[in-house]
Every structure is written in structure tokens, then in C-alpha cells.
Design a protein around this motif. Sequence first.
Motif, PDB file in Angstrom:
ATOM      1  N   THR A 242       0.814  -1.210   0.000  1.00 55.39           N
ATOM      2  CA  THR A 242       0.000   0.000   0.000  1.00 55.39           C
ATOM      3  C   THR A 242       0.851   1.264   0.000  1.00 55.39           C
ATOM      4  O   THR A 242       0.369   2.325  -0.355  1.00 55.39           O
ATOM      5  CB  THR A 242      -0.935   0.035   1.221  1.00 55.39           C
ATOM      6  OG1 THR A 242      -0.146  -0.232   2.379  1.00 55.39           O
ATOM      7  CG2 THR A 242      -2.058  -0.964   1.099  1.00 55.39           C
ATOM      8  N   THR A 243       2.123   1.127   0.433  1.00 55.97           N
ATOM      9  CA  THR A 243       2.964   2.323   0.439  1.00 55.97           C
ATOM     10  C   THR A 243       4.240   2.102  -0.362  1.00 55.97           C
ATOM     11  O   THR A 243       4.723   0.987  -0.505  1.00 55.97           O
ATOM     12  CB  THR A 243       3.371   2.741   1.876  1.00 55.97           C
ATOM     13  OG1 THR A 243       4.059   1.647   2.476  1.00 55.97           O
ATOM     14  CG2 THR A 243       2.193   3.144   2.697  1.00 55.97           C
ATOM     15  N   PHE A 244       4.746   3.218  -0.857  1.00 56.53           N
ATOM     16  CA  PHE A 244       5.998   3.230  -1.610  1.00 56.53           C
ATOM     17  C   PHE A 244       6.841   4.324  -0.974  1.00 56.53           C
ATOM     18  O   PHE A 244       6.394   5.467  -0.895  1.00 56.53           O
ATOM     19  CB  PHE A 244       5.682   3.535  -3.078  1.00 56.53           C
ATOM     20  CG  PHE A 244       6.888   3.718  -3.953  1.00 56.53           C
ATOM     21  CD1 PHE A 244       8.085   3.036  -3.710  1.00 56.53           C
ATOM     22  CD2 PHE A 244       6.841   4.583  -5.047  1.00 56.53           C
ATOM     23  CE1 PHE A 244       9.182   3.205  -4.533  1.00 56.53           C
ATOM     24  CE2 PHE A 244       7.944   4.748  -5.879  1.00 56.53           C
ATOM     25  CZ  PHE A 244       9.112   4.064  -5.618  1.00 56.53           C
ATOM     26  N   ASN A 245       8.013   3.964  -0.463  1.00 51.53           N
ATOM     27  CA  ASN A 245       8.861   5.002   0.125  1.00 51.53           C
ATOM     28  C   ASN A 245      10.317   4.840  -0.287  1.00 51.53           C
ATOM     29  O   ASN A 245      10.659   3.921  -1.033  1.00 51.53           O
ATOM     30  CB  ASN A 245       8.703   5.041   1.655  1.00 51.53           C
ATOM     31  CG  ASN A 245       9.083   3.727   2.295  1.00 51.53           C
ATOM     32  OD1 ASN A 245       9.940   3.005   1.786  1.00 51.53           O
ATOM     33  ND2 ASN A 245       8.443   3.404   3.400  1.00 51.53           N
ATOM     34  N   ASN A 246      11.165   5.747   0.214  1.00 54.92           N
ATOM     35  CA  ASN A 246      12.568   5.771  -0.214  1.00 54.92           C
ATOM     36  C   ASN A 246      13.322   4.488   0.152  1.00 54.92           C
ATOM     37  O   ASN A 246      14.300   4.148  -0.501  1.00 54.92           O
ATOM     38  CB  ASN A 246      13.266   6.999   0.360  1.00 54.92           C
ATOM     39  CG  ASN A 246      13.035   7.171   1.838  1.00 54.92           C
ATOM     40  OD1 ASN A 246      11.896   7.289   2.271  1.00 54.92           O
ATOM     41  ND2 ASN A 246      14.089   7.143   2.615  1.00 54.92           N
TER      42      ASN A 246
END
Lengths: 151, 175
Positions: free
Chosen positions: B54-58
Amino acid sequence: MRRLGKTHYYLLLINIVKLAYPMLKQSSKIVAALLLACICQFSFAQAPYSFNNPKQAQQFEQLTQEVRCIVCQNQSLAESSAPLAKDLRKKIHALILANKTNAEIKTYLTNRYGEFILLRPLFTAKNSLLWFFPFASIFLLLFYFFWPLKK
Amino acid sequence: MKLLVKCLPVALICALVGVLWHQLFYAHPYEIPSPLLSRPVPTFELTTLHGPFTTFNNKDLEGKLKLLVYWATWCSACREEHPILMKISERYQIPMYSIIYKDEPAAAKDWLAKHGNPYRKVGDDNKGDVAIDFGVYGTPEIYVISEGKIVYKQIGAIDEATWQDTLLPIINQYR
């Protein structure tokens, strides 16, 4: 001189079109650039920003005039209505409300977009030629005027 | 010596005209060098278009070489570039990620369903906030990321030639 008849006007028009058509065809790049310039030019009324005090409003005014719109390149953020310019104005507004100084906001921007985003180049060693060339050339000119080569 | 002093202004003017000529006709003022090169990927957290994540981060961009594409369905150059990106993902097995820039998630989902999805994760940057941290100013932009650091940034759509001559050599250098 004979008065120009209707047919003359038509001929003139046809010739203008004939001349202009290949130029237009070849210059699609220029047309694209002009379109971009138009998009940048027709600036809509700036979204009204509210500030805590007049000093902040003045800071916003000054900063948006000193920061380049990267999309429209020779326009400042204050003049440009490119979407990115709008976003950056919003960002600068938020940073001013967070009590950031001009220097801090400029560092924030140059960290992301590079020094090019500042319309006025920084006074650094790397830019020394840029800053000193005009003065150096004036100096050189005066030198040539008042230093005769004759013995 | 006298001659040298006499010629100096002329030489200077010629040099100046040369520089201006080059900047006017041969420079690429639209390709601004990014200050992010060789710096870590900016921290960000976005929601993704597709499951299961559900999330995309560094943190997703750490480790081995990865590509990050900033694009949008409203950007015609991005649409033109898509087949090449598909080819790259099929041929080279490079992990590719992307962020959609100020776009409708539904439109982007539709586009990817229709034309193929080369990306492991697609983040949704509908406000363009993360784009400012990445210094995005002209979509599409491709970031080559190695060990969590941005090593190269490509501005504008790529074609087969740009891929072979510019991007692939850089990628091979870090792979």
C-alpha cells in the motif's frame, strides 16, 4: 499609381501564404516554444495568499521575483503561471509561514533544483568571472585608452 | 609583446562571441544539471496504485540498481516513451519503480492495464510535493538509483538511441 484591385489582394495573400507555409512547416519547434511562452505568459490572477504580517507578505513578493520558473526559464515565479511555478509559490508561502529566512528558502530551492533557479547568480568563486567580467572589461578599455603604446 | 597587447582585446572579444555562439546554438538550457546527483534519494512516503503493497517510500529504492520514472498520463512524451520502458523491463531485468505526477490514479491504472506495467510499485504524487523534493520540472524524468543514491537523471522522453548510448552505459557501470 494604379489602384489595387481585389485580385491583387488575393495574389498578395496567396504569395504570403506560399512563402510562409514552408517556414511554418519547418519551424514546428519554434511554434512549440511560442506556445509554451504563451502558456507561461497568460498569467491568471495569483491565488491570494494570507500572511501573519506585512513583512512576510513583502518577503513573499521579493522571493517570488528572485526565483526562476524552471519551466518558463526567463520568467520569475511571480510572473509565471506554469503549474510548477504555482506549486513552488505554494511551497515558498508555507516556508515563510514556518518563519524561514530568505537564505534558508533559497538553500531549500537550490538543494532541489540547483543554482539555476536563482535569477541572480550567487557571489561565489565559481561565478567570479560572471561577476567581474564587466568591471574587468571596463578597466581594460580604460587601460587601452590611457596607455599609449608609443614610447 | 606589443603585438600581443594589441591583439588581446580582439582575442577577448572573439572568445566572448564564441562562448555566446555556443550557448545560443549548441547548449541545452532545458537540461538543468541536478544537484541531487550522488546524493541519497529524498525521503518520501506515497500510497501505491496497486496492491499488494500500500505504500511506496525511499527505503524501497535502497540496495542494487533501480530505475525510478516520474510520469503522468496527461504528458504525451511519457505516453510515447512507454513502449521503450516496457522493452527495457522485459529485456534487462532492471527493477523499475515509478511515481505518477499530478495525475488521476484511475487514468494511470487504466493506462498501465492497457499498455502493460513495467513497474514493481507505482506511487501517487497527486499534489506534486515529492516531485519538488526530487527536483522534477519536466516529465518524463528517469532517475538511476544505486545503493539508495541518485547516480543519474534523464530529463525528457528517451528513445532506443538514448537508451543504448546514454542510459545503458551508466547502468552497466553501477550494476
